[in-house]
Motif scaffolding. Structure first.
Motif, PDB file in Angstrom:
ATOM      1  N   GLU A  85       0.817  -1.209   0.000  1.00  0.00           N
ATOM      2  CA  GLU A  85       0.000   0.000   0.000  1.00  0.00           C
ATOM      3  C   GLU A  85       0.847   1.254   0.000  1.00  0.00           C
ATOM      4  O   GLU A  85       2.044   1.222   0.280  1.00  0.00           O
ATOM      5  N   HIS A  86       0.179   2.359  -0.321  1.00  0.00           N
ATOM      6  CA  HIS A  86       0.758   3.682  -0.153  1.00  0.00           C
ATOM      7  C   HIS A  86      -0.377   4.685  -0.043  1.00  0.00           C
ATOM      8  O   HIS A  86      -1.449   4.493  -0.603  1.00  0.00           O
ATOM      9  N   SER A  87      -0.120   5.745   0.706  1.00  0.00           N
ATOM     10  CA  SER A  87      -1.091   6.817   0.856  1.00  0.00           C
ATOM     11  C   SER A  87      -0.510   8.101   0.287  1.00  0.00           C
ATOM     12  O   SER A  87       0.678   8.163  -0.057  1.00  0.00           O
ATOM     13  N   GLY A  88      -1.349   9.123   0.189  1.00  0.00           N
ATOM     14  CA  GLY A  88      -0.876  10.406  -0.304  1.00  0.00           C
ATOM     15  C   GLY A  88      -1.784  11.530   0.136  1.00  0.00           C
ATOM     16  O   GLY A  88      -3.005  11.365   0.195  1.00  0.00           O
ATOM     17  N   SER A  89      -1.198  12.678   0.466  1.00  0.00           N
ATOM     18  CA  SER A  89      -2.005  13.842   0.825  1.00  0.00           C
ATOM     19  C   SER A  89      -1.334  15.099   0.289  1.00  0.00           C
ATOM     20  O   SER A  89      -0.120  15.266   0.392  1.00  0.00           O
ATOM     21  N   VAL A  90      -2.136  15.970  -0.305  1.00  0.00           N
ATOM     22  CA  VAL A  90      -1.635  17.247  -0.823  1.00  0.00           C
ATOM     23  C   VAL A  90      -2.837  18.152  -1.090  1.00  0.00           C
ATOM     24  O   VAL A  90      -3.913  17.674  -1.468  1.00  0.00           O
ATOM     25  N   LYS A  91      -2.681  19.428  -0.842  1.00  0.00           N
ATOM     26  CA  LYS A  91      -3.709  20.424  -1.145  1.00  0.00           C
ATOM     27  C   LYS A  91      -5.087  20.037  -0.586  1.00  0.00           C
ATOM     28  O   LYS A  91      -6.106  20.139  -1.263  1.00  0.00           O
ATOM     29  N   GLY A  92      -5.108  19.559   0.652  1.00  0.00           N
ATOM     30  CA  GLY A  92      -6.369  19.241   1.307  1.00  0.00           C
ATOM     31  C   GLY A  92      -6.950  17.887   0.979  1.00  0.00           C
ATOM     32  O   GLY A  92      -8.001  17.512   1.523  1.00  0.00           O
ATOM     33  N   THR A  93      -6.303  17.129   0.104  1.00  0.00           N
ATOM     34  CA  THR A  93      -6.831  15.818  -0.288  1.00  0.00           C
ATOM     35  C   THR A  93      -6.054  14.701   0.395  1.00  0.00           C
ATOM     36  O   THR A  93      -4.929  14.890   0.845  1.00  0.00           O
ATOM     37  N   TYR A  94      -6.657  13.534   0.431  1.00  0.00           N
ATOM     38  CA  TYR A  94      -6.042  12.373   1.067  1.00  0.00           C
ATOM     39  C   TYR A  94      -6.480  11.127   0.307  1.00  0.00           C
ATOM     40  O   TYR A  94      -7.675  10.915   0.084  1.00  0.00           O
ATOM     41  N   SER A  95      -5.500  10.319  -0.137  1.00  0.00           N
ATOM     42  CA  SER A  95      -5.789   9.143  -0.968  1.00  0.00           C
ATOM     43  C   SER A  95      -5.092   7.909  -0.415  1.00  0.00           C
ATOM     44  O   SER A  95      -4.076   8.013   0.281  1.00  0.00           O
ATOM     45  N   GLU A  96      -5.630   6.750  -0.758  1.00  0.00           N
ATOM     46  CA  GLU A  96      -5.052   5.476  -0.306  1.00  0.00           C
ATOM     47  C   GLU A  96      -5.199   4.444  -1.424  1.00  0.00           C
ATOM     48  O   GLU A  96      -6.243   4.359  -2.083  1.00  0.00           O
ATOM     49  N   LEU A  97      -4.140   3.655  -1.641  1.00  0.00           N
ATOM     50  CA  LEU A  97      -4.155   2.538  -2.585  1.00  0.00           C
ATOM     51  C   LEU A  97      -3.663   1.299  -1.859  1.00  0.00           C
ATOM     52  O   LEU A  97      -2.564   1.294  -1.300  1.00  0.00           O
ATOM     53  N   VAL A  98      -4.498   0.253  -1.833  1.00  0.00           N
ATOM     54  CA  VAL A  98      -4.165  -1.001  -1.165  1.00  0.00           C
ATOM     55  C   VAL A  98      -4.348  -2.141  -2.164  1.00  0.00           C
ATOM     56  O   VAL A  98      -5.384  -2.240  -2.829  1.00  0.00           O
ATOM     57  N   ASP A  99      -3.338  -2.994  -2.259  1.00  0.00           N
ATOM     58  CA  ASP A  99      -3.327  -4.070  -3.245  1.00  0.00           C
ATOM     59  C   ASP A  99      -3.048  -5.402  -2.552  1.00  0.00           C
ATOM     60  O   ASP A  99      -1.939  -5.660  -2.105  1.00  0.00           O
ATOM     61  N   TYR A 100      -4.085  -6.232  -2.445  1.00  0.00           N
ATOM     62  CA  TYR A 100      -3.955  -7.582  -1.907  1.00  0.00           C
ATOM     63  C   TYR A 100      -3.593  -8.496  -3.069  1.00  0.00           C
ATOM     64  O   TYR A 100      -4.459  -9.058  -3.745  1.00  0.00           O
ATOM     65  N   GLN A 101      -2.309  -8.648  -3.317  1.00  0.00           N
ATOM     66  CA  GLN A 101      -1.887  -9.376  -4.508  1.00  0.00           C
ATOM     67  C   GLN A 101      -2.259 -10.851  -4.460  1.00  0.00           C
ATOM     68  O   GLN A 101      -2.631 -11.433  -5.485  1.00  0.00           O
ATOM     69  N   ASP A 102      -2.180 -11.480  -3.295  1.00  0.00           N
ATOM     70  CA  ASP A 102      -2.518 -12.904  -3.180  1.00  0.00           C
ATOM     71  C   ASP A 102      -3.994 -13.154  -3.459  1.00  0.00           C
ATOM     72  O   ASP A 102      -4.368 -14.187  -4.029  1.00  0.00           O
ATOM     73  N   ASP A 103      -4.859 -12.214  -3.041  1.00  0.00           N
ATOM     74  CA  ASP A 103      -6.302 -12.371  -3.206  1.00  0.00           C
ATOM     75  C   ASP A 103      -6.827 -11.702  -4.469  1.00  0.00           C
ATOM     76  O   ASP A 103      -8.009 -11.816  -4.773  1.00  0.00           O
ATOM     77  N   GLU A 104      -5.953 -10.961  -5.160  1.00  0.00           N
ATOM     78  CA  GLU A 104      -6.341 -10.209  -6.361  1.00  0.00           C
ATOM     79  C   GLU A 104      -7.478  -9.237  -6.070  1.00  0.00           C
ATOM     80  O   GLU A 104      -8.458  -9.133  -6.806  1.00  0.00           O
ATOM     81  N   ILE A 105      -7.323  -8.511  -4.971  1.00  0.00           N
ATOM     82  CA  ILE A 105      -8.277  -7.473  -4.575  1.00  0.00           C
ATOM     83  C   ILE A 105      -7.515  -6.156  -4.445  1.00  0.00           C
ATOM     84  O   ILE A 105      -6.497  -6.084  -3.761  1.00  0.00           O
ATOM     85  N   ILE A 106      -8.012  -5.119  -5.112  1.00  0.00           N
ATOM     86  CA  ILE A 106      -7.372  -3.810  -5.066  1.00  0.00           C
ATOM     87  C   ILE A 106      -8.428  -2.777  -4.676  1.00  0.00           C
ATOM     88  O   ILE A 106      -9.556  -2.806  -5.182  1.00  0.00           O
ATOM     89  N   VAL A 107      -8.065  -1.878  -3.779  1.00  0.00           N
ATOM     90  CA  VAL A 107      -8.982  -0.846  -3.306  1.00  0.00           C
ATOM     91  C   VAL A 107      -8.301   0.511  -3.408  1.00  0.00           C
ATOM     92  O   VAL A 107      -7.141   0.668  -3.009  1.00  0.00           O
ATOM     93  N   SER A 108      -9.031   1.488  -3.932  1.00  0.00           N
ATOM     94  CA  SER A 108      -8.551   2.864  -3.986  1.00  0.00           C
ATOM     95  C   SER A 108      -9.600   3.770  -3.348  1.00  0.00           C
ATOM     96  O   SER A 108     -10.795   3.637  -3.629  1.00  0.00           O
ATOM     97  N   LEU A 109      -9.145   4.681  -2.479  1.00  0.00           N
ATOM     98  CA  LEU A 109     -10.043   5.589  -1.761  1.00  0.00           C
ATOM     99  C   LEU A 109      -9.519   7.012  -1.860  1.00  0.00           C
ATOM    100  O   LEU A 109      -8.305   7.242  -1.947  1.00  0.00           O
ATOM    101  N   HIS A 110     -10.448   7.977  -1.800  1.00  0.00           N
ATOM    102  CA  HIS A 110     -10.049   9.376  -1.838  1.00  0.00           C
ATOM    103  C   HIS A 110     -11.056  10.222  -1.065  1.00  0.00           C
ATOM    104  O   HIS A 110     -12.265  10.031  -1.178  1.00  0.00           O
ATOM    105  N   VAL A 111     -10.540  11.158  -0.264  1.00  0.00           N
ATOM    106  CA  VAL A 111     -11.374  12.192   0.350  1.00  0.00           C
ATOM    107  C   VAL A 111     -10.776  13.538  -0.024  1.00  0.00           C
ATOM    108  O   VAL A 111      -9.557  13.678  -0.136  1.00  0.00           O
ATOM    109  N   ASN A 112     -11.642  14.542  -0.225  1.00  0.00           N
ATOM    110  CA  ASN A 112     -11.130  15.831  -0.683  1.00  0.00           C
ATOM    111  C   ASN A 112     -11.088  16.894   0.417  1.00  0.00           C
ATOM    112  O   ASN A 112     -11.081  18.086   0.146  1.00  0.00           O
ATOM    113  N   ALA A 113     -11.040  16.441   1.652  1.00  0.00           N
ATOM    114  CA  ALA A 113     -10.733  17.298   2.802  1.00  0.00           C
ATOM    115  C   ALA A 113     -10.495  16.379   3.980  1.00  0.00           C
ATOM    116  O   ALA A 113     -11.003  15.252   4.014  1.00  0.00           O
ATOM    117  N   TRP A 114      -9.751  16.835   4.956  1.00  0.00           N
ATOM    118  CA  TRP A 114      -9.595  16.039   6.176  1.00  0.00           C
ATOM    119  C   TRP A 114      -9.642  16.943   7.385  1.00  0.00           C
ATOM    120  O   TRP A 114      -8.685  17.189   8.083  1.00  0.00           O
TER     121      TRP A 114
END
Length: 398
Positions: free
Chosen positions: A341-370
């Motif tokens: 996984e890796h996360s990221g935040s800039v200019k009021g936004t916050y994002s997350e990418l998680v990759d379960y490679q063994d299960d072949e499940i990928i999730v991406s999330l984003h919020v535009n303020a925190w």
């Protein structure tokens, strides 16, 4: 705790913005109303105008949607096709570029960084590329006040990464390379210089030709202020004096394209993870090297980082550093599922990418303020758990 998967099944009520779905007719799909409700709850907890997510299982998009607004002034909804800043998730694309050059025999992970970036000054001890990729280089991160009065330097356009690095590159190291772990976007910005020098291509051109287009990421590009970007989501911050949301301070991220200057969508993030998992971007041996734990389990923060954290909160000191691969972090969810996984935040936004490679499940999330910073990693874990359980039930039915 909101991340418990069973909490997803609680009815929260309230007005939901319609979600966008691009699902194959025969595909397994998550319960859209259930996930919508969960995103609405996350929106309420974070204080964000908009929250969006996308989920992929076995290479198929099983959810893409959101709750709330991507742009409050225009009234546009936030969903899986909203284009937004991904912040430090940009680093995961930069490391793919570097590892492709490693595969070609053009780059050695254990060579000194000056081998590929000769203009970078030598320090009190040698710095290797591997140390930059594991945040053990000793190169500092941002510091308060360095962008000048009124943060005026945040608006400056840099067309050359060497010029962009001059404000920090002559500083002494925080610690001897390899001795401690300290997150540094400045260090990872040097990856742009490396890719450009070794490949002979401009960094954005290289990423488009060798990463984004092979992965089908057609909505991904650099965040360049002069460009008109359709379906753009904006970032917001909480005005503490008035207690209301305001537009986040604008910033020209040309000084950190590798470290945090890419814009993308949740759906493109899934395509990125899927292309990585299917071997479209790197060979298996290169993947294994990139994604193995690189550091000793007992590595610690430098004392200066602990002291700085205590100044902000006397009762709080940093927890142990993450399990660090090359740029990517390795995680395990409460149910024993392993992911990168890796996360990221800039200019009021916050994002997350998680990759379960063994299960072949990928999730991406984003919020535009925190206003209240949400734990998007836990939220991604919960959505992945739901996808895994529902997919198992659907498979058993067949």
């Amino acid at each position: 705790m909101f991340w418990v998967a069973s909490s997803l099944r609680q009815s929260l009520g309230g007005l939901l913005v319609a979600s966008l779905f691009l699902l194959p007719a025969s595909a397994f799909a998550l319960d859209a109303a259930l996930v919508d409700s969960y995103l609405q709850r996350l929106r309420q907890e974070s204080g964000a105008p908009g929250v969006s997510a996308a989920v992929m299982v076995k290479g198929e998009l099983v959810y893409s949607g959101g709750a709330g607004f991507g742009d409050l002034e225009a009234g546009t909804p936030q969903n899986g096709l909203s284009v937004h800043n991904i912040g430090s998730i940009s680093k995961t694309q930069a490391v793919i570029a570097v590892m492709q050059l490693v595969e070609q025999g053009k780059v050695n992970l254990d060579a000194e960084i000056q081998t590929y970036v000769p203009w970078f000054p030598r320090k009190q001890a040698p710095i290797t590329l591997r140390q930059i990729l594991t945040h053990t280089s000793g190169i500092r991160h941002y510091k308060s006040g360095e962008f000048g009065e009124g943060d005026v330097l945040r608006y400056q356009q840099f067309d050359d990464i060497e010029q962009a690095s001059k404000r920090w590159m002559n500083d002494e190291l925080v610690f001897t390379p390899g001795q401690h772990w300290l997150y540094s976007s400045y260090a990872t910005n040097l990856l742009q210089a490396l890719v450009e020098r070794v490949s002979g291509e401009r960094f954005e051109t290289y990423l488009r030709r060798h990463v984004w287009e092979p992965a089908g990421m057609l909505d991904t590009q650099f965040d360049v202020p002069s460009r008109i970007v359709q379906r753009r989501s904006r970032g917001y911050v909480l005005d503490k004096s008035g207690g209301r949301l305001v537009n986040a301070q604008q910033e020209n991220v040309s000084y950190k394209y590798a470290g945090g200057g890419v814009i993308s969508t949740n759906e493109d993030m899934l395509r990125f993870g899927d292309a990585l998992n299917r071997g479209l971007l790197l060979q298996p041996a290169t993947m294994r090297e990139m994604l193995r734990a690189q550091l000793a389990p007992d590595i610690e923060y430098p004392s200066v980082a602990i002291e700085e954290e205590k100044l902000l909160d006397p009762l709080k000191a940093p927890s142990r550093p993450p399990v660090q691969a090359l740029i990517w972090r390795l995680g395990t969810d409460p149910w024993g599922g392993r992911y990168i996984e890796h996360s990221g935040s800039v200019k009021g936004t916050y994002s997350e990418l998680v990759d379960y490679q063994d299960d072949e499940i990928i999730v991406s999330l984003h919020v535009n303020a925190w206003a209240t910073k949400p734990d998007l990693k836990q939220a991604a874990e919960a959505l992945a758990r739901l996808a895994k359980l529902d997919f198992a039930i659907e498979t058993k039915k067949k």
